[in-house]
Motif scaffolding. Structure first.
Motif, PDB file in Angstrom:
ATOM      1  N   GLN A   1      42.674  48.458  -5.081  1.00 20.38           N
ATOM      2  CA  GLN A   1      43.539  48.946  -6.153  1.00 20.38           C
ATOM      3  C   GLN A   1      44.029  47.773  -7.032  1.00 20.38           C
ATOM      4  O   GLN A   1      44.158  47.907  -8.242  1.00 20.38           O
ATOM      5  CB  GLN A   1      44.752  49.596  -5.498  1.00 20.38           C
ATOM      6  N   ALA A   2      44.281  46.644  -6.390  1.00 20.38           N
ATOM      7  CA  ALA A   2      44.807  45.479  -7.111  1.00 20.38           C
ATOM      8  C   ALA A   2      43.696  44.614  -7.702  1.00 20.38           C
ATOM      9  O   ALA A   2      43.976  43.609  -8.350  1.00 20.38           O
ATOM     10  CB  ALA A   2      45.654  44.643  -6.163  1.00 20.38           C
ATOM     11  N   GLY A   3      42.442  44.993  -7.454  1.00 22.57           N
ATOM     12  CA  GLY A   3      41.317  44.197  -7.953  1.00 22.57           C
ATOM     13  C   GLY A   3      41.171  42.888  -7.205  1.00 22.57           C
ATOM     14  O   GLY A   3      40.659  41.901  -7.729  1.00 22.57           O
TER      15      GLY A   3
ATOM     16  N   VAL B   1      46.985  42.830 -18.985  1.00 24.51           N
ATOM     17  CA  VAL B   1      46.082  43.691 -18.198  1.00 24.51           C
ATOM     18  C   VAL B   1      46.621  43.816 -16.771  1.00 24.51           C
ATOM     19  O   VAL B   1      46.681  44.922 -16.201  1.00 24.51           O
ATOM     20  CB  VAL B   1      44.644  43.102 -18.190  1.00 24.51           C
ATOM     21  N   SER B   2      47.036  42.693 -16.190  1.00 20.76           N
ATOM     22  CA  SER B   2      47.574  42.742 -14.827  1.00 20.76           C
ATOM     23  C   SER B   2      48.867  43.531 -14.775  1.00 20.76           C
ATOM     24  O   SER B   2      49.182  44.185 -13.778  1.00 20.76           O
ATOM     25  CB  SER B   2      47.808  41.331 -14.297  1.00 20.76           C
ATOM     26  N   ARG B   3      49.645  43.474 -15.873  1.00 24.51           N
ATOM     27  CA  ARG B   3      50.882  44.246 -15.924  1.00 24.51           C
ATOM     28  C   ARG B   3      50.576  45.738 -15.833  1.00 24.51           C
ATOM     29  O   ARG B   3      51.268  46.491 -15.167  1.00 24.51           O
ATOM     30  CB  ARG B   3      51.642  43.966 -17.229  1.00 24.51           C
ATOM     31  N   VAL B   4      49.510  46.148 -16.513  1.00 27.35           N
ATOM     32  CA  VAL B   4      49.110  47.566 -16.464  1.00 27.35           C
ATOM     33  C   VAL B   4      48.746  47.939 -15.029  1.00 27.35           C
ATOM     34  O   VAL B   4      49.163  48.973 -14.499  1.00 27.35           O
ATOM     35  CB  VAL B   4      47.922  47.820 -17.421  1.00 27.35           C
ATOM     36  N   ASP B   5      47.962  47.044 -14.371  1.00 27.77           N
ATOM     37  CA  ASP B   5      47.559  47.300 -12.978  1.00 27.77           C
ATOM     38  C   ASP B   5      48.782  47.411 -12.072  1.00 27.77           C
ATOM     39  O   ASP B   5      48.873  48.317 -11.244  1.00 27.77           O
ATOM     40  CB  ASP B   5      46.683  46.148 -12.446  1.00 27.77           C
ATOM     41  N   LEU B   6      49.709  46.454 -12.259  1.00 30.45           N
ATOM     42  CA  LEU B   6      50.911  46.438 -11.419  1.00 30.45           C
ATOM     43  C   LEU B   6      51.721  47.711 -11.608  1.00 30.45           C
ATOM     44  O   LEU B   6      52.178  48.327 -10.644  1.00 30.45           O
ATOM     45  CB  LEU B   6      51.787  45.233 -11.788  1.00 30.45           C
ATOM     46  N   TRP B   7      51.902  48.094 -12.854  1.00 32.81           N
ATOM     47  CA  TRP B   7      52.696  49.291 -13.133  1.00 32.81           C
ATOM     48  C   TRP B   7      52.043  50.532 -12.527  1.00 32.81           C
ATOM     49  O   TRP B   7      52.726  51.414 -11.993  1.00 32.81           O
ATOM     50  CB  TRP B   7      52.916  49.442 -14.637  1.00 32.81           C
ATOM     51  N   ARG B   8      50.714  50.560 -12.595  1.00 34.72           N
ATOM     52  CA  ARG B   8      50.002  51.697 -12.002  1.00 34.72           C
ATOM     53  C   ARG B   8      50.297  51.762 -10.492  1.00 34.72           C
ATOM     54  O   ARG B   8      50.573  52.822  -9.939  1.00 34.72           O
ATOM     55  CB  ARG B   8      48.494  51.561 -12.241  1.00 34.72           C
ATOM     56  N   MET B   9      50.265  50.592  -9.834  1.00 39.05           N
ATOM     57  CA  MET B   9      50.499  50.566  -8.388  1.00 39.05           C
ATOM     58  C   MET B   9      51.946  50.947  -8.064  1.00 39.05           C
ATOM     59  O   MET B   9      52.208  51.645  -7.088  1.00 39.05           O
ATOM     60  CB  MET B   9      50.172  49.176  -7.836  1.00 39.05           C
ATOM     61  N   ILE B  10      52.871  50.502  -8.916  1.00 36.55           N
ATOM     62  CA  ILE B  10      54.285  50.839  -8.690  1.00 36.55           C
ATOM     63  C   ILE B  10      54.484  52.354  -8.831  1.00 36.55           C
ATOM     64  O   ILE B  10      55.132  52.994  -8.004  1.00 36.55           O
ATOM     65  CB  ILE B  10      55.191  50.069  -9.683  1.00 36.55           C
ATOM     66  N   SER B  11      53.873  52.926  -9.870  1.00 36.09           N
ATOM     67  CA  SER B  11      53.988  54.374 -10.088  1.00 36.09           C
ATOM     68  C   SER B  11      53.403  55.141  -8.913  1.00 36.09           C
ATOM     69  O   SER B  11      53.969  56.149  -8.467  1.00 36.09           O
ATOM     70  CB  SER B  11      53.254  54.786 -11.365  1.00 36.09           C
ATOM     71  N   GLN B  12      52.260  54.644  -8.402  1.00 40.05           N
ATOM     72  CA  GLN B  12      51.625  55.338  -7.275  1.00 40.05           C
ATOM     73  C   GLN B  12      52.505  55.271  -6.030  1.00 40.05           C
ATOM     74  O   GLN B  12      52.622  56.239  -5.280  1.00 40.05           O
ATOM     75  CB  GLN B  12      50.261  54.719  -6.978  1.00 40.05           C
TER      76      GLN B  12
END
Lengths: 274, 348
Positions: A113-115, A160-171
């Protein structure tokens, strides 16, 4: 998403004679993301460290699950730089008693998920800033905490990493975790369930982002030439200026967003001598 | 350039440890080298035994500080007095000519005593025990074991612990479900093991390369090493609790390490130091480990003979290690006094 709302109730924290938090209430229900915003020294880190159990308040109460059910990501990311990604995961998993198939599944899922799934043998100190922050988030999430405390997880991270992080936080929140996070990015805070604006250890504004915006004092105007420099700030190529008087004629009156609301509240406090 | 110089002075003014190294260290070194860096022995602790003990004691030059005589003691008693470190020289008057047993493990004292007694010609027979050829390496290597343990215990341990603080992972450990004792033991045990391996390695190499005898009990030596390790690891942990960066930890460790190297009797003999400086030496743990390691390795001393350094070192270990653990526990800041909701209390 039922269960108790974790958080701080009327908490005051002192470092010697200095009061870092003054009667702060921060409620973090399960399944929700609460964003703490505020300038430097506002008390965001103190609030989160108190919630995570690293600080003891002088007064007020802290409602938090037991330590094994808290995931904490400090400002400095809190990864062990001399260990590889896999070794970091193994150490944290051992501390939280996650092992065997559960560990393998959890590690694989989070790192993918975090790449970070291809860099298991790379030293954490050799990862980019964004990758290190994502690894830190994975470590904080590894044991499926009920309360996730994140101190500026996206500061210094590329968009881009901020988008990934936010996605993981939301999940994480969608899976039922209560998330309390400090952020310096108000566009991130706008996506949270609720926002707590701190200033010099005190609550300036709090509530859902829309409510916080609605609470903004005075009015904000778009202007080419600010009349009072101390009350003006730049947004992109244009100036904005706050006035306590909504009837002022400083330029085009704007519908404020969260960033304008936070700055307005801070300027209003200063104007009131606070 | 003026601004640069000004900035540098301002930074230095606030960096108290560097200031201490710049100002205090030269003064300390001056005092130490003035009063302690002295190989000249002025007094040698001496016992005289056997039937002529009083006569011989009266005839000895002033250099020999006779702390007691025993007309009834035997030759074996005389050798035991040297082995038990009661005196550096014991003169046995039951033989003709009298035999002076000299403690070769006190190198400079032995060299001075040998030279002084040699001037008496055939009137006394000199027998140097435990280091007959007065080899420097025989005295240095047992002490060097202590120095290596001090180095690992203070510098390496403090750096390892401060790295955790500097990287922000100490904060992470504080909120992980680990008991403070788990963290403390987990952090210190690797250094304890590494230092123990180093101690074994240096001792074996010393015996193998320099032919240094190992006359005493290896277990007693290991016990002394373990107690000493607790002291130096404790100092390392204490340094880490007052240091925010690895640079600060190294500076503090050097400030603590320097006196140990110079005042523990490792390089300069304690007997040759000015009394005030010698008492600083008596406050340093390395002083007592040097006594233990030289006593066990060279003189084959047992616990009864080494009770004093063992007792002092154990006391130091208890005080320093307890203080270190308490301070480190404080850094881990357990969340005492937190009010938990009923549900969380049940789960906890």
């Amino acid at each position: 998403m039922t269960g108790p709302a974790w958080g701080l109730r009327g908490v005051t924290v002192r470092y010697g004679r200095a009061t870092a938090l003054d009667d702060v209430t921060l409620l973090t229900p399960p399944g929700a993301v609460v964003a703490l915003v505020g300038g430097d020294g506002a008390g965001k880190t103190t609030a989160l460290r108190t919630l995570a159990g690293a600080l003891r308040p002088a007064s007020g109460t802290v409602a938090a699950p037991a330590l094994p059910e808290i995931g904490f990501m400090p400002t400095t990311s809190g990864v062990w730089r001399e260990l590889t990604v896999d070794e970091n995961v193994s150490f944290v998993a051992a501390a939280y008693g996650v092992r065997g198939a559960e560990l393998r599944d959890r590690r694989d899922a989070l790192l993918a998920q975090a790449g970070l799934d291809g860099v298991g043998d790379r030293l954490a100190g050799h990862l980019s800033g964004g990758m290190r922050q994502k690894l830190a988030f994975c470590l904080a999430m590894l044991h499926r905490p009920r309360l996730l405390v994140l101190d500026e997880p996206s500061t210094g991270v590329d968009p881009v990493s901020r988008v990934d992080l936010w996605r993981m936080i939301s999940q994480a929140a969608a899976q039922g975790a209560a998330v309390a996070m400090a952020t310096t990015y108000l566009d991130e805070a706008e996506r949270a369930s609720s926002v707590l604006v701190l200033d010099a250890g005190r609550v300036l504004l709090s509530g859902a982002p829309a409510d916080v915006v609605a609470q903004a004092p005075g009015a904000v105007f778009r202007t080419d030439r600010p009349t009072v420099r101390e009350r003006a700030w730049r947004r992109g190529r244009e100036y904005r200026e706050w006035s306590p008087d909504a009837a002022s004629d400083l330029g085009t009156r704007l519908t404020v967003d969260l960033e304008d609301a936070v700055i307005s509240a801070s300027l209003a406090k200063e104007a009131a001598g606070g | 350039m003026r601004a640069m110089i000004l900035k540098e002075f301002r930074e230095l003014r606030r960096d108290r440890r560097t200031l201490a190294m710049l100002v205090v260290l030269p003064v300390v070194l001056l005092v130490i080298f003035g009063y302690a860096a002295n190989f000249t022995i002025d007094t040698i602790t001496t016992r005289v035994v056997g039937p002529q003990s009083d006569t011989v004691a009266a005839a000895l030059p002033e250099l020999f500080d006779v702390t007691g005589t025993d007309p009834d003691a035997t030759t074996q008693d005389a050798q035991d007095l040297v082995q038990d470190d009661v005196a550096d020289v014991v003169i046995d008057t039951s033989t003709t000519p009298p035999t002076a047993f000299v403690d070769g493990s006190s190198l400079f004292v032995a060299q001075t005593a040998d030279a002084a007694l040699g001037r008496a010609g055939d009137q006394v027979s000199v027998e140097i025990l435990y280091n007959p050829d007065l080899e420097t390496s025989w005295v240095m290597v047992p002490a060097l074991v202590g120095l290596i343990l001090t180095f690992i215990g203070t510098i390496i341990t403090s750096i390892g612990l401060v790295r955790e603080r500097q990287a922000g992972t100490l904060e992470q450990l504080a909120v992980m479900p680990l008991r403070p004792s788990d963290v403390i033991i987990g952090k210190i045990a690797p250094y304890f093991i590494l230092a123990s391996v180093d101690m074994l390695l240096v001792t074996l190499l010393g015996v193998w390369i320099f032919g240094i005898p190992f006359n005493g009990s290896p277990w007693l030596f290991a016990l002394g090493g373990a107690i000493f390790l607790f002291v130096v690891l404790g100092i390392g942990v204490l340094i880490s609790t007052v240091s925010q960066t690895q640079g600060q930890a190294i500076q503090t460790a050097i400030l603590i390490l320097m006196p140990q190297i110079l005042l523990s009797g490792f390089i300069f003999p304690l007997q040759a130091m000015a009394p005030a400086i010698r008492w600083i030496g008596y406050c340093l743990p390395l002083t007592y480990f040097v006594k233990i390691s030289q006593g066990v390795m060279l003189r084959g001393s047992d616990l009864a003979a080494l009770w004093l350094p063992f007792t002092v070192l154990t006391g130091m270990a208890l005080v320093v290690f307890t203080a270190a653990v308490l301070r480190f526990r404080r850094d881990l800041a357990p969340a005492a006094g937190r009010e938990m909701p009923a549900e969380a209390e049940v789960r906890a």
